[in-house]
Write an enzyme that holds these catalytic residues in place. Structure first.
Site, PDB file in Angstrom:
ATOM      1  N   GLU A  32       0.841  -1.199   0.000  1.00 14.09           N
ATOM      2  CA  GLU A  32       0.000   0.000   0.000  1.00 14.09           C
ATOM      3  C   GLU A  32       0.878   1.251   0.000  1.00 14.09           C
ATOM      4  OE1 GLU A  32      -1.646   0.795   3.913  1.00 14.09           O
ATOM      5  OE2 GLU A  32      -3.562   1.370   3.021  1.00 14.09           O
ATOM      6  N   HIS A  34       2.552   4.606   0.911  1.00 17.90           N
ATOM      7  CA  HIS A  34       2.819   5.250   2.200  1.00 17.90           C
ATOM      8  C   HIS A  34       3.522   6.586   1.990  1.00 17.90           C
ATOM      9  CE1 HIS A  34       1.539   1.606   4.217  1.00 17.90           C
ATOM     10  NE2 HIS A  34       1.659   2.220   5.385  1.00 17.90           N
ATOM     11  N   ASP A  43       3.635  -1.612   5.970  1.00 18.88           N
ATOM     12  CA  ASP A  43       2.819  -2.307   6.989  1.00 18.88           C
ATOM     13  C   ASP A  43       3.331  -3.730   7.232  1.00 18.88           C
ATOM     14  OD1 ASP A  43       1.322  -0.034   7.114  1.00 18.88           O
ATOM     15  OD2 ASP A  43      -0.458  -0.869   6.148  1.00 18.88           O
ATOM     16  N   HIS A 118      -1.759  -3.404   9.446  1.00 22.49           N
ATOM     17  CA  HIS A 118      -2.554  -2.658   8.443  1.00 22.49           C
ATOM     18  C   HIS A 118      -3.970  -2.470   8.985  1.00 22.49           C
ATOM     19  CE1 HIS A 118      -4.122  -1.409   4.552  1.00 22.49           C
ATOM     20  NE2 HIS A 118      -4.862  -2.492   4.426  1.00 22.49           N
ATOM     21  N   GLU A 120      -6.877  -1.667   7.944  1.00 27.58           N
ATOM     22  CA  GLU A 120      -8.071  -2.211   7.297  1.00 27.58           C
ATOM     23  C   GLU A 120      -8.204  -3.722   7.427  1.00 27.58           C
ATOM     24  OE1 GLU A 120      -6.083   0.107   6.227  1.00 27.58           O
ATOM     25  OE2 GLU A 120      -7.061   1.565   4.915  1.00 27.58           O
ATOM     26  N   HIS A 173      -1.522   7.222   9.147  1.00 28.65           N
ATOM     27  CA  HIS A 173      -1.023   6.530   7.960  1.00 28.65           C
ATOM     28  C   HIS A 173       0.159   7.295   7.351  1.00 28.65           C
ATOM     29  CE1 HIS A 173      -0.990   4.161   4.317  1.00 28.65           C
ATOM     30  NE2 HIS A 173      -1.001   5.270   3.616  1.00 28.65           N
ATOM     31  N   GLU A 178       4.514   5.473  11.979  1.00 27.70           N
ATOM     32  CA  GLU A 178       5.096   4.552  10.992  1.00 27.70           C
ATOM     33  C   GLU A 178       6.468   5.034  10.512  1.00 27.70           C
ATOM     34  OE1 GLU A 178       1.613   2.079   8.840  1.00 27.70           O
ATOM     35  OE2 GLU A 178       1.822   4.133   8.102  1.00 27.70           O
TER      36      GLU A 178
HETATM   37 ZN    ZN Z   1       0.825   1.730   7.187  1.00 24.24          ZN
HETATM   38 MN    MN Z   2      -1.999   0.325   6.000  1.00 23.39          MN
END
Ligand code: ZN
Ligand code: MN
Length: 267
Positions: A32, A34, A43, A118, A120, A173, A178
């Site tokens: 994904e 970032h 992630d 992650h 979701e 995010h 992170e």
């Molecule tokens: Zn992430």
């Molecule tokens: Mn994520």
């Protein structure tokens, strides 16, 4: 050969570890976007690093990472419209976790920790674990802990990291948590010079489908990582690993190999 990594063990070594009641970790992430400063695998990289650091403390085994995740949502991951964001349908993810957990249980694994990185993924991992527990039946002693590693960041740690107030985990995010953790675990994969300086995103109290790409800044970040640092990353990583190790010791009580000394050290 690294003894913590399941894929590096022979079946004989693995069997011995299971007989010693080692906890098996399943790190789960996503592929994904970032932002411009972090890699697509963030992630998955972070859930793997967290799982490895906990496994080192308690003689656990880290199974191969589930490196794809459920579809990115605008309000928590930027959405599906970014190149590279490559996602699974919810049912696919649930069935994948179901199969892995059931297989580990069939071999005699009774203690499993699903370490999620992650946002979701959460309910689809829950579904897969629930189905696996149903598959193995009530006679089994299988026990599974599912966790999001960031939930182990306590208010005192968050206050040290977010001097101007914590915006909430969904907006984090590609932001301070992170980026700092990546700077700690994978410094060569972070481009601190490319961090976008954007205001925290504001979203309506609903979702729309098809997803609205204009809800999210073009950079892909939901709030700025400008205040990220390797020092904050080290502080958080240490706290998270100790917190998870303590929780596992408490919930899997026959775990004998954890020295109390290690776990009781203050961050
Ligand atoms: Zn992430
Ligand atoms: Mn994520």
């Amino acid at each position: 050969m690294h003894p913590l990594i399941m894929g590096s063990l022979s079946w004989i070594e693995y069997q011995q570890r299971l007989q010693d009641e080692a906890i098996v970790f399943i790190p789960c992430g996503a592929l994904e976007q970032h932002g411009p400063h972090l890699p697509l695998g963030t992630d998955a990289l972070l859930s793997t690093s967290v799982a490895q650091s906990v496994a080192e403390k308690i003689d656990g085994i880290v199974a191969p990472t589930v490196s794809y995740g459920y579809k990115s949502q605008p309000k928590s991951g930027g959405g599906q419209h970014f190149p590279g964001t490559t996602s699974l349908d919810g049912n696919s993810l649930s069935q994948l976790i179901r199969d892995i957990v059931r297989e580990l249980a069939r071999q005699g694994g009774t203690k499993i920790a699903v370490v999620n990185g992650h946002y979701e993924n959460q309910w689809f991992l829950t579904e897969g674990i629930d189905l696996a527990i149903r598959d193995v039946g009530s006679a089994s002693t299988l026990r599974v802990m599912r966790l999001e590693y960031w939930e182990f960041l306590t208010p005192d740690i968050l206050a040290k990291v977010f001097l101007e107030g914590f915006p909430g985990f969904a907006l984090e995010h590609a932001a301070v948590i992170e980026t700092s953790l990546m700077a700690h675990y994978h410094p060569n994969l972070v481009r601190l010079d490319l961090i976008p300086d954007v205001a925290a995103a504001e979203f309506p109290p609903y979702d729309l489908f098809p997803q609205c790409s204009d809800w999210v800044h073009v950079s892909g970040v939901l709030s700025s990582a400008k205040s990220a640092s390797v020092e904050k990353g080290e502080l958080m990583a240490d706290h998270i690993a100790k917190g998870i190790a303590t929780a596992l010791k408490q919930e899997f009580p026959s775990l004998v190999s954890v020295p109390d000394m290690v776990l009781n050290q203050k961050a």
